[in-house]
Design a protein around this motif. Structure first.
Motif, mmCIF file in Angstrom:
data_model
loop_
_atom_site.group_PDB
_atom_site.id
_atom_site.type_symbol
_atom_site.label_atom_id
_atom_site.label_comp_id
_atom_site.label_asym_id
_atom_site.label_seq_id
_atom_site.Cartn_x
_atom_site.Cartn_y
_atom_site.Cartn_z
ATOM 1 N N PHE A 1 0.865 -1.181 0.000
ATOM 2 C CA PHE A 1 0.000 0.000 0.000
ATOM 3 C C PHE A 1 0.899 1.227 0.000
ATOM 4 O O PHE A 1 1.713 1.410 0.909
ATOM 5 N N HIS A 2 0.782 2.037 -1.040
ATOM 6 C CA HIS A 2 1.583 3.258 -1.069
ATOM 7 C C HIS A 2 1.059 4.184 0.016
ATOM 8 O O HIS A 2 -0.151 4.406 0.122
ATOM 9 N N PRO A 3 1.935 4.729 0.833
ATOM 10 C CA PRO A 3 1.468 5.524 1.972
ATOM 11 C C PRO A 3 0.761 6.815 1.589
ATOM 12 O O PRO A 3 -0.071 7.311 2.347
ATOM 13 N N THR A 4 1.097 7.375 0.408
ATOM 14 C CA THR A 4 0.638 8.741 0.140
ATOM 15 C C THR A 4 -0.008 8.900 -1.238
ATOM 16 O O THR A 4 0.654 9.223 -2.211
ATOM 17 N N CYS A 5 -1.314 8.660 -1.265
ATOM 18 C CA CYS A 5 -2.101 9.048 -2.426
ATOM 19 C C CYS A 5 -2.881 10.311 -2.062
ATOM 20 O O CYS A 5 -3.304 10.485 -0.913
ATOM 21 N N SER B 1 -6.778 8.077 -8.083
ATOM 22 C CA SER B 1 -5.518 7.347 -8.253
ATOM 23 C C SER B 1 -4.298 8.242 -8.444
ATOM 24 O O SER B 1 -3.340 7.824 -9.069
ATOM 25 N N PHE B 2 -4.304 9.461 -7.893
ATOM 26 C CA PHE B 2 -3.122 10.295 -8.084
ATOM 27 C C PHE B 2 -2.148 10.110 -6.932
ATOM 28 O O PHE B 2 -2.450 10.377 -5.773
ATOM 29 N N LEU B 3 -0.954 9.686 -7.301
ATOM 30 C CA LEU B 3 0.080 9.346 -6.330
ATOM 31 C C LEU B 3 0.940 10.560 -5.994
ATOM 32 O O LEU B 3 1.294 11.342 -6.865
ATOM 33 N N ILE B 4 1.259 10.701 -4.718
ATOM 34 C CA ILE B 4 2.259 11.673 -4.289
ATOM 35 C C ILE B 4 3.543 10.885 -4.041
ATOM 36 O O ILE B 4 3.656 10.138 -3.081
ATOM 37 N N ALA C 1 2.958 3.055 5.736
ATOM 38 C CA ALA C 1 1.529 2.855 5.459
ATOM 39 C C ALA C 1 0.797 2.366 6.708
ATOM 40 O O ALA C 1 -0.310 2.829 7.017
ATOM 41 N N ARG C 2 1.425 1.442 7.438
ATOM 42 C CA ARG C 2 0.781 0.911 8.643
ATOM 43 C C ARG C 2 0.701 1.976 9.729
ATOM 44 O O ARG C 2 -0.279 2.037 10.484
ATOM 45 N N ILE D 1 -0.309 18.658 1.988
ATOM 46 C CA ILE D 1 -1.048 17.816 1.047
ATOM 47 C C ILE D 1 -1.812 16.735 1.812
ATOM 48 O O ILE D 1 -1.195 15.937 2.539
ATOM 49 N N PRO D 2 -3.143 16.656 1.691
ATOM 50 C CA PRO D 2 -3.875 15.562 2.348
ATOM 51 C C PRO D 2 -3.615 14.245 1.621
ATOM 52 O O PRO D 2 -3.744 14.160 0.400
ATOM 53 N N VAL D 3 -3.201 13.224 2.373
ATOM 54 C CA VAL D 3 -2.843 11.943 1.757
ATOM 55 C C VAL D 3 -3.442 10.779 2.538
ATOM 56 O O VAL D 3 -3.750 10.891 3.730
ATOM 57 N N VAL D 4 -3.566 9.639 1.847
ATOM 58 C CA VAL D 4 -4.101 8.410 2.444
ATOM 59 C C VAL D 4 -3.411 7.228 1.766
ATOM 60 O O VAL D 4 -3.059 7.307 0.591
ATOM 61 N N PRO D 5 -3.183 6.110 2.477
ATOM 62 C CA PRO D 5 -2.608 4.928 1.821
ATOM 63 C C PRO D 5 -3.577 4.332 0.801
ATOM 64 O O PRO D 5 -4.794 4.457 0.939
ATOM 65 N N ALA D 6 -3.025 3.675 -0.222
ATOM 66 C CA ALA D 6 -3.841 3.026 -1.250
ATOM 67 C C ALA D 6 -3.076 1.838 -1.825
ATOM 68 O O ALA D 6 -1.841 1.850 -1.874
ATOM 69 N N ALA D 7 -3.805 0.814 -2.250
ATOM 70 C CA ALA D 7 -3.186 -0.374 -2.844
ATOM 71 C C ALA D 7 -2.327 0.050 -4.027
ATOM 72 O O ALA D 7 -2.774 0.794 -4.899
ATOM 73 N N HIS D 8 -1.093 -0.449 -4.060
ATOM 74 C CA HIS D 8 -0.128 0.096 -5.007
ATOM 75 C C HIS D 8 0.612 -0.954 -5.823
ATOM 76 O O HIS D 8 0.720 -0.829 -7.040
ATOM 77 N N PHE D 9 1.125 -2.007 -5.167
ATOM 78 C CA PHE D 9 1.993 -2.933 -5.878
ATOM 79 C C PHE D 9 1.891 -4.330 -5.271
ATOM 80 O O PHE D 9 1.855 -4.482 -4.054
#
Length: 522
Positions: free
Chosen positions: A231-235, A243-246, A282-283, A332-340
């Protein structure tokens, strides 16, 4: 029927790289379910990890990769990727890829630093590295007369010889004609990317529905380590910014994670703070959000000047500005998201699967280089290195004769069933994976997931068998297969390691073992 020496399914860095090389030795059919440029590669911002600096070494890169992989990396595979990487990078540069250079040097690369790396070694093209690589590969691809490109073609299933077990190609749905075609090949390569769309929130493009790994699973191939979903930590957290990644590189350049009240928190989870490996970051974010009942945290890069940010992160700066966020002034507001997906189709050191004539490369494959957690920016490197290895190994199959096929085309004259239930299954499935197979898991959640997935799989298979085929039904059939693989693999791992965290087994077992499953074990 369409025949070719190579059938390559997917148009990311792995598939495009292999197609270019394979076309020098044989005929190539490259299929992609939308346009050539629709892949995760084009969205890759950070860059390619590769040893190019005198202050760096292969030993450092290998060590960093193995540490991130939490004891589960295949050391030989990692060594191959790292030591062969510079030669593959030189090939990209020769094709026309322009990596960013230092202002004062025409020869020295501007190297980025990302979480888990002990040295600056990330080659990048601004913050649109994947887009630059993809553009150059496609430009070169279109110059080759030995490659036939089939856009808007969606692979449905692999064709397996019932007598020998060999892969003979694939059945393919032609999206805009609403009909199916048989693609026969001597060598079939799955390069269709990952499966982020299995989850409700993802950084992946819409095409990432796990098609390759699902097809291989149904065909009986071995599948490894599907429980390890990064999970990428920062979307970017914004309902309009799908789906925009930071990029991780923002933290590499000094970005700090903060709660809504401005407090920092990463120091509570790792001495590396924001530069800890992605699973830890992410965790940590997930834990803070659940504890506080909030939807996002902030990433703060306001300590850097506007001029620096515009030069280093032009795409991120411009995209955030579209949503009213000036990252030189605003957090920048960010949230984890499934990534790889670190797991996938089990392959050897040359990309060969357990099915003869079938290769898998890139994110579709489990080569062993990522172990239980991928080190940032190793994915593009893996793609080009294993594309080359598959090319070298597969040439020995070019002298084979085509096998006579006795395959029935899928009947697409069936009437369309009511899609209401099907759409409900699609939505429920993605919410189920997010809630039960996400960043933190438990035995209870896994048990519930497995039971519900079995029901959803039956409903979706019934729909597939008795309704006209569409891209949507092909994709949701693949997504439910991926969800099943994740749940089965996660339930077999009685520990927490890397990207897999089970609250009932918070410890790491002394011995690291791969989780290997096949469809026949159901």
């Amino acid at each position: 029927m369409i025949r070719s020496d190579y059938l390559i399914i997917g148009s990311g860095i792995a598939g495009l790289s292999l197609a270019l090389k394979a076309s020098q030795k044989g005929s190539v059919a490259l299929i992609t379910k939308r346009k050539l440029y629709d892949s995760a590669t084009g969205k890759a911002q950070g860059g390619v990890a590769c040893v190019t600096s005198k202050s760096d070494s292969f030993e450092n890169h290998i060590k960093d990769t193995i540490v991130a992989g939490a004891g589960l990396c295949n050391v030989k595979a990692v060594t191959n990727m790292v030591t062969e990487g510079p030669a593959r990078i030189k090939e990209l540069i020769k094709l026309g890829v322009k990596f960013s250079k230092k202002d004062y040097s025409d020869s020295e690369f501007e190297l980025g630093l990302e979480g888990g790396h002990s040295k600056r070694r990330i080659l990048h093209a601004g913050d649109m590295t994947g887009n630059e690589i993809e553009k150059v590969l496609i430009e070169n691809l279109k110059k080759q007369s030995n490659i036939q490109i089939y856009e808007n073609h969606t692979a449905v299933d692999l064709i397996i010889d019932k007598k020998t077990g060999d892969c003979l190609g694939a059945s393919v749905f032609i999206n805009d004609k609403n009909e199916t075609e048989i693609f026969q090949s001597k060598i079939t390569v799955l390069a269709s990317g990952g499966a982020g769309k299995t989850y409700l929130y993802t950084s992946n493009p819409g095409v990432a529905t796990g098609d390759g790994v699902a097809m291989a699973y149904r065909a009986g191939a071995k599948i490894s380590n599907m429980e390890f979903v990064q999970f990428h930590p920062t979307c970017l957290y914004n309902p309009d910014a799908k789906s925009f990644l930071i990029s991780e590189a923002v933290r590499g350049e000094g970005g700090i994670l903060r709660l809504k009240n401005g407090e920092t928190f990463m120091e509570k989870y790792s001495s590396l703070k924001e530069l800890a490996p992605r699973d830890i970051v992410a965790r940590a974010i997930d834990s803070r959000l659940k504890a506080r009942g909030e939807n996002f945290v902030y990433l703060d890069i306001t300590a850097k000047s506007r001029d620096f940010l515009v030069k280093r992160f032009p795409n991120i700066y411009a995209k955030c500005l579209e949503y009213g966020i000036d990252i030189s002034k605003d957090m920048i507001p960010v949230v984890p998201a499934a990534h790889f997906f670190c797991g996938g189709v089990t392959v050897d050191e040359n990309g060969k699967t357990t099915i003869p004539n079938l290769y898998a490369i890139g994110e579709t494959a489990c080569s062993g280089v990522h172990g239980a957690n991928r080190l940032a920016s190793n994915s593009l490197l893996e793609g080009i290195v294993y594309a080359h290895r598959a090319f070298e190994d597969s040439q020995k199959l070019l002298n084979k004769n085509y096998t006579e096929l006795d395959v029935k085309l899928l009947n697409n004259s069936r009437g369309q069933k009511d899609s209401t239930a099907f759409l409900q299954d699609w939505n429920e499935l993605r919410r189920l994976t997010w809630n039960y197979l996400g960043i933190s898991r438990s035995n209870e959640r896994l048990g519930k997931a497995i039971k519900r997935i079995e029901i959803l799989k039956e409903e979706i298979d019934e729909y597939f068998q008795h309704s006209a085929i569409t891209v949507d039904i092909i994709e949701v059939r693949n997504i439910v297969a991926v969800a099943e693989m994740i749940a089965r693999s996660a339930s077999l791992r009685k520990e927490s390691r890397g990207l897999h965290y089970n609250t009932d087994y918070p410890f790491t077992a002394p011995e690291a073992k791969d989780t290997v499953i096949t469809a026949q074990q159901q």
